[in-house]
Scaffold this active site. Sequence first.
Site, PDB file in Angstrom:
ATOM      1  N   HIS A   1      -9.673   1.217   5.039  1.00 45.00           N
ATOM      2  CA  HIS A   1      -8.392   1.390   5.741  1.00 45.00           C
ATOM      3  C   HIS A   1      -8.599   2.330   6.918  1.00 45.00           C
ATOM      4  O   HIS A   1      -9.368   3.285   6.833  1.00 45.00           O
ATOM      5  CB  HIS A   1      -7.342   1.947   4.766  1.00 45.00           C
ATOM      6  CG  HIS A   1      -5.957   1.894   5.326  1.00 45.00           C
ATOM      7  ND1 HIS A   1      -5.494   2.802   6.250  1.00 45.00           N
ATOM      8  CD2 HIS A   1      -4.931   1.025   5.098  1.00 45.00           C
ATOM      9  CE1 HIS A   1      -4.242   2.491   6.568  1.00 45.00           C
ATOM     10  NE2 HIS A   1      -3.880   1.416   5.884  1.00 45.00           N
TER      11      HIS A   1
ATOM     12  N   SER B   1       3.390  -2.299  10.435  1.00 43.66           N
ATOM     13  CA  SER B   1       4.838  -2.339  10.676  1.00 43.66           C
ATOM     14  C   SER B   1       5.490  -3.655  10.238  1.00 43.66           C
ATOM     15  O   SER B   1       6.413  -4.155  10.886  1.00 43.66           O
ATOM     16  CB  SER B   1       5.147  -2.046  12.151  1.00 43.66           C
ATOM     17  OG  SER B   1       4.729  -0.736  12.471  1.00 43.66           O
TER      18      SER B   1
ATOM     19  N   GLY C   1       2.461   1.975  11.083  1.00 38.42           N
ATOM     20  CA  GLY C   1       3.451   3.049  11.037  1.00 38.42           C
ATOM     21  C   GLY C   1       4.166   3.291  12.349  1.00 38.42           C
ATOM     22  O   GLY C   1       4.874   4.286  12.492  1.00 38.42           O
TER      23      GLY C   1
ATOM     24  N   ASN D   1       0.862  -1.189   0.000  1.00 36.39           N
ATOM     25  CA  ASN D   1       0.000   0.000   0.000  1.00 36.39           C
ATOM     26  C   ASN D   1       0.899   1.241   0.000  1.00 36.39           C
ATOM     27  O   ASN D   1       1.519   1.561   1.013  1.00 36.39           O
ATOM     28  CB  ASN D   1      -0.892  -0.031   1.257  1.00 36.39           C
ATOM     29  CG  ASN D   1      -1.716   1.234   1.404  1.00 36.39           C
ATOM     30  OD1 ASN D   1      -1.832   2.035   0.474  1.00 36.39           O
ATOM     31  ND2 ASN D   1      -2.300   1.422   2.585  1.00 36.39           N
TER      32      ASN D   1
ATOM     33  N   LYS E   1       0.062   4.283  -0.196  1.00 37.02           N
ATOM     34  CA  LYS E   1      -0.583   5.461   0.408  1.00 37.02           C
ATOM     35  C   LYS E   1      -0.391   6.691  -0.494  1.00 37.02           C
ATOM     36  O   LYS E   1      -0.314   6.548  -1.706  1.00 37.02           O
ATOM     37  CB  LYS E   1      -0.055   5.687   1.823  1.00 37.02           C
ATOM     38  CG  LYS E   1      -0.123   4.418   2.686  1.00 37.02           C
ATOM     39  CD  LYS E   1       0.050   4.716   4.142  1.00 37.02           C
ATOM     40  CE  LYS E   1       0.107   3.406   4.904  1.00 37.02           C
ATOM     41  NZ  LYS E   1       0.031   3.568   6.333  1.00 37.02           N
TER      42      LYS E   1
ATOM     43  N   GLU F   1      -6.921   4.677   8.045  1.00 32.23           N
ATOM     44  CA  GLU F   1      -6.653   6.102   7.768  1.00 32.23           C
ATOM     45  C   GLU F   1      -7.862   6.749   7.099  1.00 32.23           C
ATOM     46  O   GLU F   1      -8.143   7.924   7.312  1.00 32.23           O
ATOM     47  CB  GLU F   1      -5.380   6.233   6.917  1.00 32.23           C
ATOM     48  CG  GLU F   1      -4.140   5.926   7.757  1.00 32.23           C
ATOM     49  CD  GLU F   1      -2.935   5.455   6.970  1.00 32.23           C
ATOM     50  OE1 GLU F   1      -2.948   5.523   5.732  1.00 32.23           O
ATOM     51  OE2 GLU F   1      -1.974   4.996   7.620  1.00 32.23           O
TER      52      GLU F   1
ATOM     53  N   GLU G   1      -5.521  -5.125  10.678  1.00 34.16           N
ATOM     54  CA  GLU G   1      -4.539  -4.060  10.869  1.00 34.16           C
ATOM     55  C   GLU G   1      -4.793  -3.360  12.201  1.00 34.16           C
ATOM     56  O   GLU G   1      -5.591  -2.410  12.273  1.00 34.16           O
ATOM     57  CB  GLU G   1      -4.662  -3.031   9.738  1.00 34.16           C
ATOM     58  CG  GLU G   1      -4.342  -3.587   8.369  1.00 34.16           C
ATOM     59  CD  GLU G   1      -3.649  -2.529   7.513  1.00 34.16           C
ATOM     60  OE1 GLU G   1      -2.537  -2.803   7.067  1.00 34.16           O
ATOM     61  OE2 GLU G   1      -4.211  -1.447   7.324  1.00 34.16           O
TER      62      GLU G   1
HETATM   63  C1  PEP Z   1      -0.914   0.224   6.385  1.00 33.71           C
HETATM   64  O1  PEP Z   1      -1.149   1.401   6.569  1.00 33.71           O
HETATM   65  O2  PEP Z   1      -1.708  -0.483   5.741  1.00 33.71           O
HETATM   66  C2  PEP Z   1       0.312  -0.322   6.943  1.00 33.71           C
HETATM   67  C3  PEP Z   1       0.325  -1.595   7.175  1.00 33.71           C
HETATM   68  O3  PEP Z   1       1.340   0.551   7.192  1.00 33.71           O
HETATM   69  P1  PEP Z   1       2.780   0.197   7.811  1.00 33.71           P
HETATM   70  O4  PEP Z   1       3.257  -1.086   7.181  1.00 33.71           O
HETATM   71  O5  PEP Z   1       3.637   1.358   7.426  1.00 33.71           O
HETATM   72  O6  PEP Z   1       2.598   0.055   9.273  1.00 33.71           O
END
Ligand code: PEP
Length: 281
Positions: A121, A239, A199, A11, A13, A123, A193
Site C-alpha cells: 500500500h 476516494s 483520501g 481497508n 487502515k 502508505e 491506487e
Molecule cells: C486506500 O487507502 O486504499 C484508499 C483507497 O483510501 P480512500 O478510499 O480513503 O481514498
Amino acid sequence: MTPRPRLIVGNWKMHKTIPEAVGLVEQLAKHLRREPAAPGPPPAQLEIVVAPPFTALAAVASTLATHGLLVGTEGGTSRPGPPSVELAAQDMHWEDAGAYTGEVSPLMLKDLGCRYVIVGHSERRRYFGETDATVRKKVLAALRHGLRPILCVGETWDQRTRNQTESVLAAQLTEALTGVDKDQGTEVVIAYEPIWAIGSGHPATPPQAREAHRHIRARITALWGQETGERVPILYGGSVTAENIGELLAIRDVDGALVGGACLDPAQFARILVVAGSATA
Ligand code: PEP
C-alpha cells in the site's frame, strides 16, 4: 471468456478498537440484511473482503461468523440472503517466524482465518520505507502460504503530470511480480491506487482509470499470457464512494474496488456492495 468476479475490499487502515470494530460489523450486518437485492438476474459473483487492523481480526471474524457472514459459515454469495465476507490483513512480514519485533507472519494471518493480504500500500511505501523489493518478498510469501496478495501500485500526481504513469506502473508490477509464475498469477489481485486520489475526495476520472487498468492488464498479460492475464482481478482504489463506484465498475478492466474511508461507514459500504452486485461492465 468467463466474467471475472467482482471484488470489493474495505481497508480500515489504523481505525477501530476491538469494541468499535465489532460495532462496525454489527452495523454492516444489519445493513446487508436490509439492503434490497438488485432486480433482475443475480450478479455474476461478488466477493467481499474486509481488512481490519491486526488487533481486531479475530473479533471481526467471530462477529461475522455470528451473523452467518463469514465465508464458510451460513450465507453465501448466491441470492437470497446476505453475502459472505472474507478477511484480509493490511500487511505482513515475509518470513514464517523469527526475530522481527513488531511484525506479523503469514502463518499468523492464516491462523486468524485471513484469505487475503494487502501488500505494498502506498502508505506503507511512503511512511514505512516499503520498497518494490520488500513488496516482492511479501507477494511470494503470501502465495507460498495460500494467501491472496492484493498488490497495490500507483503513481504520484507529480509522476502523472510528467507522463510517467505507465512507466511507474510497469516498474512496480515487474519488480513485485518477478518470480511469480503464471499458475500463481491467478491468485494475485492488483489494486491500482493513484496516490493523489487516496483520501483526497478526487477519484480518478473514468478515462484515467480506464487507461491505467488497460495498461496494467497488458503488463500482466505480457507476463503470464492471455489466459491468466484475463483472470487477474484489477481493483481501483482512491476516494471510492457509493456515488462513484457505479461508473468505475462500468469500465471493462475495473473488477472491483479497494475502499478506504467509505468502508468505515457501514451504510455507505453496504450501498457500495449493492451497486457492485448489480452494476454491469
Ligand atoms: C486506500 O487507502 O486504499 C484508499 C483507497 O483510501 P480512500 O478510499 O480513503 O481514498
